[in-house]
Design an enzyme around this catalytic site. Sequence first.
Site, PDB file in Angstrom:
ATOM      1  N   ASP A 271       3.576  23.169 -34.543  1.00 31.15           N
ATOM      2  CA  ASP A 271       4.418  23.597 -33.411  1.00 31.15           C
ATOM      3  C   ASP A 271       4.075  22.854 -32.114  1.00 31.15           C
ATOM      4  O   ASP A 271       4.496  23.258 -31.033  1.00 31.15           O
ATOM      5  CB  ASP A 271       4.380  25.117 -33.192  1.00 31.15           C
ATOM      6  CG  ASP A 271       5.472  25.583 -32.241  1.00 31.15           C
ATOM      7  OD1 ASP A 271       6.584  25.026 -32.300  1.00 31.15           O
ATOM      8  OD2 ASP A 271       5.219  26.482 -31.414  1.00 31.15           O
ATOM      9  N   ASN A 276       6.290  27.325 -24.316  1.00 33.15           N
ATOM     10  CA  ASN A 276       6.352  28.708 -23.804  1.00 33.15           C
ATOM     11  C   ASN A 276       5.150  29.580 -24.128  1.00 33.15           C
ATOM     12  O   ASN A 276       5.254  30.805 -24.050  1.00 33.15           O
ATOM     13  CB  ASN A 276       7.618  29.430 -24.298  1.00 33.15           C
ATOM     14  CG  ASN A 276       8.880  28.715 -23.888  1.00 33.15           C
ATOM     15  OD1 ASN A 276       9.042  28.398 -22.724  1.00 33.15           O
ATOM     16  ND2 ASN A 276       9.759  28.437 -24.840  1.00 33.15           N
TER      17      ASN A 276
HETATM   18  O1  LIG Z   1       8.828  30.615 -29.279  1.00 34.23           O
HETATM   19  C1  LIG Z   1       9.228  29.640 -28.603  1.00 34.23           C
HETATM   20  O2  LIG Z   1       9.270  29.657 -27.367  1.00 34.23           O
HETATM   21  C2  LIG Z   1       9.702  28.440 -29.305  1.00 34.23           C
HETATM   22  C3  LIG Z   1      10.629  27.622 -28.668  1.00 34.23           C
HETATM   23  C4  LIG Z   1      11.178  26.582 -29.353  1.00 34.23           C
HETATM   24  C5  LIG Z   1      12.235  25.761 -28.776  1.00 34.23           C
HETATM   25  O3  LIG Z   1      12.472  25.882 -27.565  1.00 34.23           O
HETATM   26  O4  LIG Z   1      12.856  25.002 -29.533  1.00 34.23           O
HETATM   27  O5  LIG Z   1      10.784  26.286 -30.605  1.00 34.23           O
HETATM   28  C6  LIG Z   1       9.824  27.027 -31.245  1.00 34.23           C
HETATM   29  O6  LIG Z   1       9.519  26.695 -32.417  1.00 34.23           O
HETATM   30  C7  LIG Z   1       9.272  28.128 -30.577  1.00 34.23           C
END
Ligand SMILES: O=C(O)c1cc(C(=O)O)oc(=O)c1
Length: 322
Positions: A271, A276
């Site tokens: 990840d 965030n």
């Molecule tokens: O939990 C999150 O904030 C998050 C955000 C995004 C994104 O903004 O794409 O992707 C993820 O895998 C997790």
Amino acid sequence: MTASDAAVRHGQTTGGFEKTPGWLDWFDGPRTPAFVLPAGAVDAHCHVFGPGAQFPYAPQRKYTPCDASADQLFALRDHLGFARNVIVQATCHGADNRALVDALERAGDRARGVATVRADVGDDELAALHAAGVRGVRFNFVKRLVDTVPTDALSRIVEKVAPWGWHVVIYFEAQDLPDLYDFFSAIPTDVVVDHMGRPDVTKDVDGEEFGLFLRFLRENANVWTKVSCPERLSVTGPRALDGEQYAYTDVVPFARRVVEEFPDRVLWGTDWPHPNLKDHMPDDGLLVDYIPQIATTAELQRKLLVDNPLRLYWPELSREGA
Ligand SMILES: O=C(O)c1cc(C(=O)O)oc(=O)c1
């Protein structure tokens, strides 16, 4: 390093963008993991952010991150010992997949992508994304990240991408699964759930909420899940920092349960660059050291990190593939 990357310093956001207040930058200088990844391991969930000067963040975004370039991602890949990446379109880029496509093209055959498209996407655009290495679309149901897209629009997207052999990646929170269960179960392509459907890990692993998620996997043989993001889900830690080898122990029973019951339908990813996060930014080397807690044998590790992602994203290389 390219000239544009040389201009991008860690933590900076370029192109006149200002980071969301309180933004945590990705961890600079991660450890070399103690856990040696199996040969051919895939980081099956990671992102690129901008750089904003080259690939502007989308006007409708809900957050503005620090830049996290493709070259910085590839350096992390090599440092941690991964062979390949699956790069997932981040919501801060909306349905503008240019940063993703640029990263895929520069990775050569060492990355595949998951894009975000609109319901009016044309076949030419899908063909170009496929040529760049995109193999899936992402539907996001997390309200702090996106405005809701009606499910009939999503169904139109499924109809358009299915002929390309793509799958659908879904990101939702556990409390929303009851409402979305029937819609998800009707998707005819392979479906990949991000971050285990975000369980509340203060609840019982044998309880109703996680039980519904396990039932979703049992009833739908086309559904896979990423057992990623303990750093997002954990309440008690300990955090993957300062040499911690047994991080996020409260998440372990959930991820381990899924890996052991569905060993052929699980994926893992860092990840990175961890959008965030509010509490802390993990050391990605120590995050890799979390893996043996949830995949406890060499066989489970090989399936999670090599066989499964190859089957989904590089079937031509897969032992079980074409
Ligand atoms: O939990 C999150 O904030 C998050 C955000 C995004 C994104 O903004 O794409 O992707 C993820 O895998 C997790």
